[in-house]
Motif scaffolding. Structure first.
Motif, PDB file in Angstrom:
ATOM      1  N   LEU A 162     -89.046  -3.938  27.005  1.00  0.00           N
ATOM      2  CA  LEU A 162     -88.020  -3.851  25.957  1.00  0.00           C
ATOM      3  C   LEU A 162     -86.632  -3.671  26.562  1.00  0.00           C
ATOM      4  O   LEU A 162     -85.657  -4.284  26.108  1.00  0.00           O
ATOM      5  N   LEU A 163     -86.537  -2.830  27.594  1.00  0.00           N
ATOM      6  CA  LEU A 163     -85.242  -2.624  28.244  1.00  0.00           C
ATOM      7  C   LEU A 163     -84.718  -3.922  28.855  1.00  0.00           C
ATOM      8  O   LEU A 163     -83.514  -4.182  28.845  1.00  0.00           O
ATOM      9  N   LEU A 164     -85.633  -4.724  29.395  1.00  0.00           N
ATOM     10  CA  LEU A 164     -85.226  -5.991  30.000  1.00  0.00           C
ATOM     11  C   LEU A 164     -84.811  -7.017  28.952  1.00  0.00           C
ATOM     12  O   LEU A 164     -83.852  -7.764  29.149  1.00  0.00           O
ATOM     13  N   SER A 165     -85.524  -7.046  27.847  1.00  0.00           N
ATOM     14  CA  SER A 165     -85.323  -8.117  26.867  1.00  0.00           C
ATOM     15  C   SER A 165     -84.361  -7.752  25.739  1.00  0.00           C
ATOM     16  O   SER A 165     -83.879  -8.641  25.039  1.00  0.00           O
ATOM     17  N   VAL A 166     -84.091  -6.463  25.552  1.00  0.00           N
ATOM     18  CA  VAL A 166     -83.206  -6.039  24.452  1.00  0.00           C
ATOM     19  C   VAL A 166     -82.039  -5.241  25.042  1.00  0.00           C
ATOM     20  O   VAL A 166     -82.110  -4.008  25.163  1.00  0.00           O
ATOM     21  N   PRO A 167     -80.956  -5.912  25.426  1.00  0.00           N
ATOM     22  CA  PRO A 167     -79.812  -5.200  26.038  1.00  0.00           C
ATOM     23  C   PRO A 167     -79.206  -4.126  25.137  1.00  0.00           C
ATOM     24  O   PRO A 167     -78.686  -3.129  25.634  1.00  0.00           O
ATOM     25  N   SER A 168     -79.267  -4.315  23.827  1.00  0.00           N
ATOM     26  CA  SER A 168     -78.665  -3.334  22.917  1.00  0.00           C
ATOM     27  C   SER A 168     -79.387  -1.990  22.947  1.00  0.00           C
ATOM     28  O   SER A 168     -78.843  -0.979  22.483  1.00  0.00           O
ATOM     29  N   LEU A 169     -80.585  -1.973  23.501  1.00  0.00           N
ATOM     30  CA  LEU A 169     -81.342  -0.723  23.587  1.00  0.00           C
ATOM     31  C   LEU A 169     -80.872   0.149  24.750  1.00  0.00           C
ATOM     32  O   LEU A 169     -81.021   1.375  24.712  1.00  0.00           O
ATOM     33  N   ARG A 170     -80.296  -0.472  25.764  1.00  0.00           N
ATOM     34  CA  ARG A 170     -79.948   0.261  26.991  1.00  0.00           C
ATOM     35  C   ARG A 170     -78.924   1.374  26.775  1.00  0.00           C
ATOM     36  O   ARG A 170     -79.129   2.488  27.279  1.00  0.00           O
ATOM     37  N   PRO A 171     -77.819   1.143  26.070  1.00  0.00           N
ATOM     38  CA  PRO A 171     -76.873   2.262  25.891  1.00  0.00           C
ATOM     39  C   PRO A 171     -77.463   3.431  25.119  1.00  0.00           C
ATOM     40  O   PRO A 171     -77.134   4.590  25.396  1.00  0.00           O
ATOM     41  N   LYS A 172     -78.340   3.145  24.172  1.00  0.00           N
ATOM     42  CA  LYS A 172     -78.978   4.230  23.416  1.00  0.00           C
ATOM     43  C   LYS A 172     -79.857   5.068  24.329  1.00  0.00           C
ATOM     44  O   LYS A 172     -79.847   6.304  24.269  1.00  0.00           O
ATOM     45  N   VAL A 173     -80.628   4.387  25.185  1.00  0.00           N
ATOM     46  CA  VAL A 173     -81.495   5.104  26.133  1.00  0.00           C
ATOM     47  C   VAL A 173     -80.650   5.886  27.132  1.00  0.00           C
ATOM     48  O   VAL A 173     -80.952   7.044  27.458  1.00  0.00           O
ATOM     49  N   PHE A 174     -79.585   5.258  27.601  1.00  0.00           N
ATOM     50  CA  PHE A 174     -78.699   5.895  28.584  1.00  0.00           C
ATOM     51  C   PHE A 174     -78.101   7.181  28.010  1.00  0.00           C
ATOM     52  O   PHE A 174     -78.112   8.234  28.658  1.00  0.00           O
ATOM     53  N   HIS A 175     -77.586   7.085  26.798  1.00  0.00           N
ATOM     54  CA  HIS A 175     -76.960   8.251  26.168  1.00  0.00           C
ATOM     55  C   HIS A 175     -77.995   9.320  25.825  1.00  0.00           C
ATOM     56  O   HIS A 175     -77.727  10.518  25.954  1.00  0.00           O
TER      57      HIS A 175
ATOM     58  N   TRP B 268     -80.822   9.931  27.396  1.00  0.00           N
ATOM     59  CA  TRP B 268     -81.346  10.576  28.602  1.00  0.00           C
ATOM     60  C   TRP B 268     -80.278  11.395  29.315  1.00  0.00           C
ATOM     61  O   TRP B 268     -80.573  12.429  29.901  1.00  0.00           O
ATOM     62  N   HIS B 269     -79.042  10.917  29.280  1.00  0.00           N
ATOM     63  CA  HIS B 269     -77.930  11.628  29.922  1.00  0.00           C
ATOM     64  C   HIS B 269     -76.961  12.065  28.822  1.00  0.00           C
ATOM     65  O   HIS B 269     -76.015  11.349  28.479  1.00  0.00           O
ATOM     66  N   LYS B 270     -77.215  13.235  28.288  1.00  0.00           N
ATOM     67  CA  LYS B 270     -76.516  13.693  27.084  1.00  0.00           C
ATOM     68  C   LYS B 270     -75.008  13.845  27.285  1.00  0.00           C
ATOM     69  O   LYS B 270     -74.237  13.711  26.330  1.00  0.00           O
ATOM     70  N   LEU B 271     -74.582  14.135  28.517  1.00  0.00           N
ATOM     71  CA  LEU B 271     -73.158  14.372  28.752  1.00  0.00           C
ATOM     72  C   LEU B 271     -72.336  13.085  28.772  1.00  0.00           C
ATOM     73  O   LEU B 271     -71.108  13.137  28.728  1.00  0.00           O
ATOM     74  N   ILE B 272     -73.000  11.956  28.856  1.00  0.00           N
ATOM     75  CA  ILE B 272     -72.281  10.680  28.886  1.00  0.00           C
ATOM     76  C   ILE B 272     -71.968  10.255  27.453  1.00  0.00           C
ATOM     77  O   ILE B 272     -72.884  10.098  26.640  1.00  0.00           O
ATOM     78  N   PRO B 273     -70.694  10.079  27.112  1.00  0.00           N
ATOM     79  CA  PRO B 273     -70.351   9.638  25.749  1.00  0.00           C
ATOM     80  C   PRO B 273     -70.990   8.290  25.420  1.00  0.00           C
ATOM     81  O   PRO B 273     -71.178   7.445  26.302  1.00  0.00           O
ATOM     82  N   HIS B 274     -71.292   8.120  24.161  1.00  0.00           N
ATOM     83  CA  HIS B 274     -71.948   6.875  23.749  1.00  0.00           C
ATOM     84  C   HIS B 274     -71.054   5.661  24.004  1.00  0.00           C
ATOM     85  O   HIS B 274     -71.549   4.573  24.342  1.00  0.00           O
ATOM     86  N   GLU B 275     -69.740   5.835  23.871  1.00  0.00           N
ATOM     87  CA  GLU B 275     -68.818   4.724  24.104  1.00  0.00           C
ATOM     88  C   GLU B 275     -68.869   4.266  25.561  1.00  0.00           C
ATOM     89  O   GLU B 275     -68.806   3.068  25.851  1.00  0.00           O
ATOM     90  N   VAL B 276     -68.973   5.235  26.468  1.00  0.00           N
ATOM     91  CA  VAL B 276     -69.064   4.904  27.895  1.00  0.00           C
ATOM     92  C   VAL B 276     -70.379   4.179  28.185  1.00  0.00           C
ATOM     93  O   VAL B 276     -70.408   3.190  28.928  1.00  0.00           O
TER      94      VAL B 276
END
Length: 241
Positions: free
Chosen positions: A171-184, A186-194
């Motif tokens: 899913l991470l490979l095929s759905v790029p829109s999922l990556r920022p959600k997972v990133f944010h 997992w790493h709570k201190l990273i703003p969603h915009e970043v």
């Protein structure tokens, strides 16, 4: 050996890249002077190697897939070794107590018999070989039946978890829109915009390397690195356009 192969492959392919980039920044008590130098090295490396880490990510996902293939292969080999009894072994053990007491057959005893017929050859009084039938106890099978029921559950749990993991990676490979959600997430201190900006401006390999770095760096330092990197990537993209 089969279980170690994916780890051996990944160690050979990865080459200590994450450890080199993190450079001891997994602790917050880093002098500001050293921290700024190390941050600059990480950011410069990531900026100059944008879109060059796809192989890195694919190899990691391949190693995870190999773990799943390994477990499934061992299940099939174990089932072949037990003449087709291993796949359903745990299920039959769990359903054993619900069966009619007069008709049920203990699957553990069926697969690992504790008593068997033995034939002994001995010399008789006349010097000829005589056969003696008797019953033999197999106490080791009492241990084997418990060991293999544990192995069955362990393999099934691993197979289920690895299947979910491989599907998640797909899913991470095929759905790029999922990556920022997972990133944010997992790493709570990273703003969603970043997280959105990084996912938009980087390939899956760069994104995965950044994602992995977050587990090997102090969260506060990591936030500074990611925020500064995001700004520089945005600036470079706007200048090139």
């Amino acid at each position: 050996m089969m279980c170690y192969t994916p780890k051996w492959l990944w160690d050979a392919w990865e080459g200590g890249l994450v450890r080199t980039l993190s450079m001891g920044m997994n602790q917050s008590l880093v002098p500001d002077k050293d921290k700024d130098k190390k941050k600059k090295v990480v950011i410069d490396y990531l900026l100059h190697h944008v879109e060059r880490h796809n192989t890195y990510a694919i190899r990691y996902f391949l190693c995870e897939t190999l773990c799943l293939v390994n477990i499934i292969g061992q299940l099939y080999m174990m089932n072949h070794f037990f003449d087709g009894e291993f796949f359903s072994y745990g299920l039959r053990v769990m359903s054993f107590s619900d069966q009619n007491q007069e008709e049920r057959v203990d699957p553990m005893v069926y697969v690992f018999p504790r008593v068997t017929k033995c034939i002994f050859h001995k010399y008789g009084a006349s010097g000829t070989i005589q056969k003696h039938d008797s019953l033999c106890l197999l106490p080791l099978n009492i241990v084997n039946e418990k060991t293999y029921i544990f192995i069955w559950f362990w393999f099934m749990i691993l197979a289920a978890l690895l299947t979910v993991l491989v599907l998640y990676r797909a899913l991470l490979l095929s759905v790029p829109s999922l990556r920022p959600k997972v990133f944010h997430w997992w790493h709570k201190l990273i703003p969603h915009e970043v997280a959105e900006a990084l996912a938009r401006k980087t390939d899956v390999g760069d994104w995965w390397l950044l994602y992995t770095l977050g587990d090997n760096m102090d969260p506060l330092i990591y936030r500074e690195v990611v925020s500064e990197l995001s700004k520089k990537i945005e600036t470079a993209a706007s200048n090139s356009s």
